[in-house]
Design a protein around this motif. Sequence first.
Motif, PDB file in Angstrom:
ATOM      1  N   LEU A 116       0.874  -1.171   0.000  1.00  8.42           N
ATOM      2  CA  LEU A 116       0.000   0.000   0.000  1.00  8.42           C
ATOM      3  C   LEU A 116       0.908   1.217   0.000  1.00  8.42           C
ATOM      4  O   LEU A 116       1.748   1.368   0.883  1.00  8.42           O
ATOM      5  CB  LEU A 116      -0.894   0.014   1.238  1.00  8.42           C
ATOM      6  CG  LEU A 116      -1.958  -1.063   1.335  1.00  8.42           C
ATOM      7  CD1 LEU A 116      -2.694  -0.964   2.661  1.00  8.42           C
ATOM      8  CD2 LEU A 116      -2.924  -0.980   0.178  1.00  8.42           C
ATOM      9  N   ASP A 117       0.763   2.082  -1.000  1.00  6.31           N
ATOM     10  CA  ASP A 117       1.681   3.203  -1.167  1.00  6.31           C
ATOM     11  C   ASP A 117       0.914   4.478  -1.481  1.00  6.31           C
ATOM     12  O   ASP A 117       0.541   4.723  -2.625  1.00  6.31           O
ATOM     13  CB  ASP A 117       2.669   2.890  -2.289  1.00  6.31           C
ATOM     14  CG  ASP A 117       3.690   3.987  -2.510  1.00  6.31           C
ATOM     15  OD1 ASP A 117       3.734   4.962  -1.721  1.00  6.31           O
ATOM     16  OD2 ASP A 117       4.466   3.879  -3.480  1.00  6.31           O
ATOM     17  N   SER A 118       0.682   5.301  -0.455  1.00  6.49           N
ATOM     18  CA  SER A 118      -0.066   6.540  -0.662  1.00  6.49           C
ATOM     19  C   SER A 118       0.711   7.554  -1.496  1.00  6.49           C
ATOM     20  O   SER A 118       0.141   8.520  -1.983  1.00  6.49           O
ATOM     21  CB  SER A 118      -0.447   7.165   0.685  1.00  6.49           C
ATOM     22  OG  SER A 118       0.714   7.562   1.388  1.00  6.49           O
ATOM     23  N   ILE A 154       7.699  -4.022 -10.206  1.00  5.06           N
ATOM     24  CA  ILE A 154       7.381  -2.976  -9.232  1.00  5.06           C
ATOM     25  C   ILE A 154       8.567  -2.708  -8.324  1.00  5.06           C
ATOM     26  O   ILE A 154       8.905  -1.562  -8.067  1.00  5.06           O
ATOM     27  CB  ILE A 154       6.118  -3.361  -8.420  1.00  5.06           C
ATOM     28  CG1 ILE A 154       4.909  -3.379  -9.371  1.00  5.06           C
ATOM     29  CG2 ILE A 154       5.889  -2.393  -7.265  1.00  5.06           C
ATOM     30  CD1 ILE A 154       3.646  -3.939  -8.787  1.00  5.06           C
ATOM     31  N   THR A 155       9.200  -3.748  -7.844  1.00  5.47           N
ATOM     32  CA  THR A 155      10.380  -3.609  -6.986  1.00  5.47           C
ATOM     33  C   THR A 155      11.384  -4.686  -7.356  1.00  5.47           C
ATOM     34  O   THR A 155      11.066  -5.617  -8.100  1.00  5.47           O
ATOM     35  CB  THR A 155      10.039  -3.817  -5.487  1.00  5.47           C
ATOM     36  OG1 THR A 155       9.627  -5.173  -5.301  1.00  5.47           O
ATOM     37  CG2 THR A 155       8.984  -2.864  -5.003  1.00  5.47           C
ATOM     38  N   MET A 203       2.014  -6.402  -6.744  1.00  5.85           N
ATOM     39  CA  MET A 203       1.015  -5.345  -6.893  1.00  5.85           C
ATOM     40  C   MET A 203       1.332  -4.189  -5.949  1.00  5.85           C
ATOM     41  O   MET A 203       1.759  -4.407  -4.822  1.00  5.85           O
ATOM     42  CB  MET A 203      -0.357  -5.934  -6.556  1.00  5.85           C
ATOM     43  CG  MET A 203      -1.508  -5.001  -6.682  1.00  5.85           C
ATOM     44  SD  MET A 203      -3.033  -5.958  -6.414  1.00  5.85           S
ATOM     45  CE  MET A 203      -4.221  -4.687  -6.696  1.00  5.85           C
ATOM     46  N   LEU A 204       1.135  -2.978  -6.448  1.00  3.13           N
ATOM     47  CA  LEU A 204       1.277  -1.783  -5.629  1.00  3.13           C
ATOM     48  C   LEU A 204      -0.063  -1.050  -5.689  1.00  3.13           C
ATOM     49  O   LEU A 204      -0.526  -0.708  -6.778  1.00  3.13           O
ATOM     50  CB  LEU A 204       2.398  -0.889  -6.174  1.00  3.13           C
ATOM     51  CG  LEU A 204       2.681   0.394  -5.402  1.00  3.13           C
ATOM     52  CD1 LEU A 204       4.146   0.753  -5.519  1.00  3.13           C
ATOM     53  CD2 LEU A 204       1.822   1.549  -5.864  1.00  3.13           C
ATOM     54  N   VAL A 205      -0.692  -0.887  -4.543  1.00  2.10           N
ATOM     55  CA  VAL A 205      -1.965  -0.159  -4.476  1.00  2.10           C
ATOM     56  C   VAL A 205      -1.628   1.294  -4.164  1.00  2.10           C
ATOM     57  O   VAL A 205      -1.091   1.605  -3.100  1.00  2.10           O
ATOM     58  CB  VAL A 205      -2.908  -0.744  -3.402  1.00  2.10           C
ATOM     59  CG1 VAL A 205      -4.188   0.082  -3.310  1.00  2.10           C
ATOM     60  CG2 VAL A 205      -3.221  -2.201  -3.706  1.00  2.10           C
ATOM     61  N   TYR A 258      -5.859   3.699  -1.994  1.00  2.00           N
ATOM     62  CA  TYR A 258      -5.230   3.602  -0.674  1.00  2.00           C
ATOM     63  C   TYR A 258      -6.216   3.885   0.465  1.00  2.00           C
ATOM     64  O   TYR A 258      -6.381   3.082   1.374  1.00  2.00           O
ATOM     65  CB  TYR A 258      -4.049   4.572  -0.624  1.00  2.00           C
ATOM     66  CG  TYR A 258      -3.285   4.601   0.672  1.00  2.00           C
ATOM     67  CD1 TYR A 258      -2.275   3.686   0.914  1.00  2.00           C
ATOM     68  CD2 TYR A 258      -3.550   5.565   1.635  1.00  2.00           C
ATOM     69  CE1 TYR A 258      -1.547   3.703   2.095  1.00  2.00           C
ATOM     70  CE2 TYR A 258      -2.833   5.598   2.818  1.00  2.00           C
ATOM     71  CZ  TYR A 258      -1.838   4.663   3.039  1.00  2.00           C
ATOM     72  OH  TYR A 258      -1.124   4.686   4.207  1.00  2.00           O
ATOM     73  N   PHE A 259      -6.886   5.027   0.388  1.00  2.00           N
ATOM     74  CA  PHE A 259      -7.776   5.418   1.490  1.00  2.00           C
ATOM     75  C   PHE A 259      -9.100   4.650   1.479  1.00  2.00           C
ATOM     76  O   PHE A 259      -9.804   4.618   2.480  1.00  2.00           O
ATOM     77  CB  PHE A 259      -8.004   6.929   1.497  1.00  2.00           C
ATOM     78  CG  PHE A 259      -6.760   7.666   1.909  1.00  2.00           C
ATOM     79  CD1 PHE A 259      -6.356   7.690   3.233  1.00  2.00           C
ATOM     80  CD2 PHE A 259      -5.970   8.295   0.966  1.00  2.00           C
ATOM     81  CE1 PHE A 259      -5.197   8.333   3.620  1.00  2.00           C
ATOM     82  CE2 PHE A 259      -4.798   8.950   1.342  1.00  2.00           C
ATOM     83  CZ  PHE A 259      -4.414   8.966   2.673  1.00  2.00           C
TER      84      PHE A 259
END
Length: 173
Positions: free
Chosen positions: A22-24, A89-90, A130-132, A137-138
Amino acid sequence: MQTATTVKNVQGSSSMPVHLILDSGSQRTYVTEKLAKEIKLNLGPSESLSIATFGANQSTKLQCKSSKLQLHLKDGSVMSLDVTVVPSITGRITRTPLSQADAKFLRDSALEDKLADTIVTSAEVFQVDMLVGNDYYFDLLQPRKIDLGNGLYLIQSKLGWSLEGKWNLKQKW
């Protein structure tokens, strides 16, 4: 680091557990090409995307496709997400185990089964599927937070409780 219970192809029945972040700070939600292929996502047209990553002096331009998938939430419901498909992604990430005291607290407080991720007992190396980003996020975060002390927190989300904060990397296992 969180592990979602399952992501699923919106148009089909292919599904699998994934490692996600999870990445805001990210504007979009991304999945890897590998995940898109594994769950047989239907891909939309290509678009040019400029990606700026932490520490980079300039952005990278990529041709990416979009798709939709479903994220299975802890309460059994699903959430549909628009995603952008990227090569990766990473790099490889290492999950470190909790201290024995923190692991015992989770077991004793009956929170272990409500976690978004499993508790590892030895270092685990993997890649993020996956990166959300801030677009969802919220929608996933919930209001509760439990202070475990020493900068470690349990944060409630619709994926389950996640462990966040400072890790004691000097702990010997």
